[in-house]
Every structure is written in structure tokens, then in C-alpha cells.
Design a protein around this motif. Structure first.
Motif, PDB file in Angstrom:
ATOM      1  N   SER A   1       0.849  -1.191   0.000  1.00 13.07           N
ATOM      2  CA  SER A   1       0.000   0.000   0.000  1.00 13.07           C
ATOM      3  C   SER A   1       0.884   1.240   0.000  1.00 13.07           C
ATOM      4  O   SER A   1       2.088   1.156   0.252  1.00 13.07           O
ATOM      5  CB  SER A   1      -0.939   0.005   1.206  1.00 13.07           C
ATOM      6  OG  SER A   1      -0.204  -0.078   2.416  1.00 13.07           O
TER       7      SER A   1
ATOM      8  N   GLN B   1      -5.403   2.578  -7.504  1.00  8.44           N
ATOM      9  CA  GLN B   1      -6.048   2.052  -6.310  1.00  8.44           C
ATOM     10  C   GLN B   1      -6.500   0.604  -6.486  1.00  8.44           C
ATOM     11  O   GLN B   1      -6.702  -0.108  -5.499  1.00  8.44           O
ATOM     12  CB  GLN B   1      -7.251   2.923  -5.920  1.00  8.44           C
ATOM     13  CG  GLN B   1      -6.866   4.315  -5.456  1.00  8.44           C
ATOM     14  CD  GLN B   1      -8.068   5.147  -5.045  1.00  8.44           C
ATOM     15  OE1 GLN B   1      -8.215   5.526  -3.897  1.00  8.44           O
ATOM     16  NE2 GLN B   1      -8.932   5.450  -6.003  1.00  8.44           N
TER      17      GLN B   1
ATOM     18  N   LYS C   1      -4.118  -0.348  -1.499  1.00  7.53           N
ATOM     19  CA  LYS C   1      -4.652   0.833  -0.830  1.00  7.53           C
ATOM     20  C   LYS C   1      -3.719   2.031  -1.009  1.00  7.53           C
ATOM     21  O   LYS C   1      -2.510   1.910  -0.855  1.00  7.53           O
ATOM     22  CB  LYS C   1      -4.848   0.552   0.658  1.00  7.53           C
ATOM     23  CG  LYS C   1      -5.926  -0.474   0.955  1.00  7.53           C
ATOM     24  CD  LYS C   1      -6.040  -0.714   2.452  1.00  7.53           C
ATOM     25  CE  LYS C   1      -7.123  -1.741   2.761  1.00  7.53           C
ATOM     26  NZ  LYS C   1      -7.217  -2.028   4.204  1.00  7.53           N
TER      27      LYS C   1
ATOM     28  N   ARG D   1      -9.199   6.865   0.093  1.00 10.81           N
ATOM     29  CA  ARG D   1      -8.862   6.967   1.519  1.00 10.81           C
ATOM     30  C   ARG D   1      -8.018   8.213   1.760  1.00 10.81           C
ATOM     31  O   ARG D   1      -7.087   8.472   1.009  1.00 10.81           O
ATOM     32  CB  ARG D   1      -8.108   5.719   1.979  1.00 10.81           C
ATOM     33  CG  ARG D   1      -8.925   4.448   1.941  1.00 10.81           C
ATOM     34  CD  ARG D   1      -8.067   3.222   2.205  1.00 10.81           C
ATOM     35  NE  ARG D   1      -8.880   2.025   2.249  1.00 10.81           N
ATOM     36  CZ  ARG D   1      -9.274   1.347   1.170  1.00 10.81           C
ATOM     37  NH1 ARG D   1      -8.899   1.747  -0.027  1.00 10.81           N
ATOM     38  NH2 ARG D   1     -10.035   0.269   1.298  1.00 10.81           N
TER      39      ARG D   1
END
Length: 310
Positions: A118, A135, A139, A152
Motif C-alpha cells: 500500500s 487504487q 490501498k 482513503r
């Protein structure tokens, strides 16, 4: 160069047993484990963990994209992420960019190819539209409000807190401003939101001659203050993007009564006793790592800035 098959032959077991022992996936008896360890030492065998990550589509590495580390904001944020990651046995990889878009693109490709599991993006020059497609590979967490529902991010109340700051100063009739920032509002959300807050309170944006850009270090702050002082008669206040550059301005002001305001609430602002904006970087780092690593439906977390008047 020895292979896993050589180790298996030396230890007298199947290659799958060696793989289980190395990766800790599956049961291997202590007796066989000792044989495999001895065989690996004898053959000077070292397994390729990166290759394993690529083949199994799993790894334990969190990439943190950061423009540079000689700035208190990014130092504090990265440090908070590292400390929190150590608590959950995650490896943090620092990915410096100097706001180079090509380098940012390369790091996004590392996510695509599972070199990191991520990404936490502390600041960036690539437009969101270039980042969003990645994405699907893992993440991505922004340390700013991306205004994208399916992204996010850990965001803050910067604009709101600066409106409060400018309102208070206006009430005290402190209105003759100078500014010191790293990037212009076209490239920086920090600068853009600060100037939008200024416009809301004073009904106009700061004039270009009142703004110094590329201001990161204490020396930059010192030189920036002196330039503003030469340019602006009766300069009342200088707002800087960090406590470090603000400390340079504080040094340069000498016996002048110019008000200096920094950002970060670092030790230097406490010692010199100038006003600073506390960005709560520990909380930001903890929340960013949480969004990057935990299985949570939460997409956005808010951190409130505070004005520390001195």
C-alpha cells in the motif's frame, strides 16, 4: 548459486518442506527445521524474499511517498508512521520524490507490481486523475482531502483554522501581512487553502509581492523575512509554512516587533515563544497507517489543527 532444491537435497527432504520452513507457512518439525537451517548455512543459501512477494502477491511493506525529509512537517509525519508501523510489524519504505512527477509515477508502479502492499502519499505533484487508477492494485492513502468519495484520506481543518487565525488578527488590527511558503497555490493545497481563508476574511488574495516561495529552511526564512521587510512598509506579521523557516524569520527580525507565526508547534517555536499552528502529526500518521493496513470501511479521517498562541 545454491537453490531451494540444493537445500532440500542436502537436508534430505522435499523442496516444499524447505519453502514451508522459510516462509513460515505450514508445519515443519523442529528436527527437520534444524536440518534445513544447517543445509542453508553450509550452502550459503539466501532466499529471494522479493521474488516470493511477487509470486504470492503478498508483502509486508508500506510505501510512504514524501517530497523531502528536511522539513519538520514531513519529518514528523514520517516518524509517526514508522513508530506506529513498528507496533504491527510492518516495514516502512520511504519514497522521496522532490515533487518530481516521473518519480511519483515510478512509485505508483511499485504498488502495481506488488513491491509495496500500500502507499501513503504525504504530498504530490501528479494530479489525482493520474493516481486514482492505481487504487485497484492496493490501498492508497492521501494525507489531505482528495474530495473523491472512493479514496482513503486523512484530512484536516486547515482552511477553518486559518479563517479563525485571520479573523483574530483582523480584530486586533494586525493586517499588514507577509507570507513564506514552499509552493505556489497552483501546486500546493496548503498554500491554496491558506490563501482562500485569507480571501474570505479580507475579501482579496494576498498580493504577489507579499509572498515568498521556495521557503523551507531557517536560512530561507531569514532571507525571506529580510526581503519582505524591504518590500513592505510597516510589516506587522509574517506567516510561514513551518516553525523552522519561521525561526529564521524570528532571528532576522532582531528588535523589530513584527509578529512571527509558524506551523508545526515544534520545540523551536516553544523555546523562542512565537505562535504556531499545531498540525497533530502523530495523530495524522497513526490514522494514515490505519487506513493503509486495516480492513475498515472508513475512507476518511479528520484531524483538527489548533492555534497555539504565544
Amino acid at each position: 548459486m545454491s537453490t531451494i532444491y540444493d537445500v532440500a537435497k542436502e537436508a534430505g527432504c522435499a523442496p516444499s518442506s524447505v519453502s514451508k520452513f522459510i516462509t513460515k507457512h505450514g508445519y515443519v518439525s523442529n528436527k527437520l527445521g534444524n536440518k534445513i537451517t544447517a543445509a542453508m548455512a553450509k550452502l550459503d543459501y539466501h532466499y529471494n524474499g522479493l521474488a516470493r512477494n511477487l509470486s504470492t502477491k503478498t508483502n509486508n511493506r508500506i510505501g510512504v511517498i514524501v517530497p523531502f525529509l528536511d522539513h519538520p512537517y514531513f519529518q514528523g509525519l514520517v516518524n509517526a508512521i514508522i513508530l506506529e508501523a513498528s507496533k504491527i510489524s510492518k516495514e516502512v519504505v520511504i519514497l522521496p520524490t522532490a515533487y518530481n512527477a516521473n518519480r511519483e509515477q515510478q512509485y505508483l508502479q511499485e504498488l502495481e507490481h506488488n513491491m509495496v502492499s500500500s502507499l501513503i502519499i504525504t504530498s504530490h505533484s501528479l494530479p489525482y486523475t493520474k493516481i486514482y487508477p492505481y487504487q485497484r492494485f492496493g490501498k492508497i492513502v492521501f494525507c489531505e482531502n482528495s474530495n473523491h468519495q472512493q479514496t482513503r484520506c486523512v484530512f484536516n481543518n486547515r482552511k477553518e483554522i486559518f479563517e479563525k487565525l485571520f479573523t483574530t488578527l483582523k480584530q486586533k488590527e494586525i493586517t499588514n501581512f507577509g507570507f513564506m511558503f514552499i509552493r505556489n497555490p497552483q501546486d500546493s493545497k496548503t498554500t491554496k487553502e491558506t490563501f482562500e481563508a485569507f480571501k474570505k476574511i479580507f475579501n482579496h488574495y494576498p498580493q504577489p509581492e507579499r509572498i515568498i516561495y521556495n521557503c523551507r529552511t531557517a536560512e530561507d526564512g531569514k532571507n525571506g523575512y529580510l526581503k519582505l521587510k524591504r518590500t513592505i512598509p510597516n510589516l506587522q506579521i509574517v506567516l510561514s509554512e513551518s516553525d523552522i523557516s519561521a525561526a529564521g524569520a524570528y532571528q532576522a527580525r532582531g528588535n523589530s516587533d513584527t509578529l512571527i507565526i509558524g506551523q508545526g508547534n515544534q520545540l523551536v517555536s516553544k523555546l523562542l515563544r512565537f505562535t504556531s499552528i499545531d498540525q497533530h502529526l502523530d495523530e495524522t500518521g497513526i490514522l494514515a497507517l490505519k487506513l493503509a493496513t486495516e480492513a475498515t470501511s472508513t475512507m476518511k479521517e479528520k484531524v483538527n489543527f489548533d492555534i497555539i498562541w504565544r
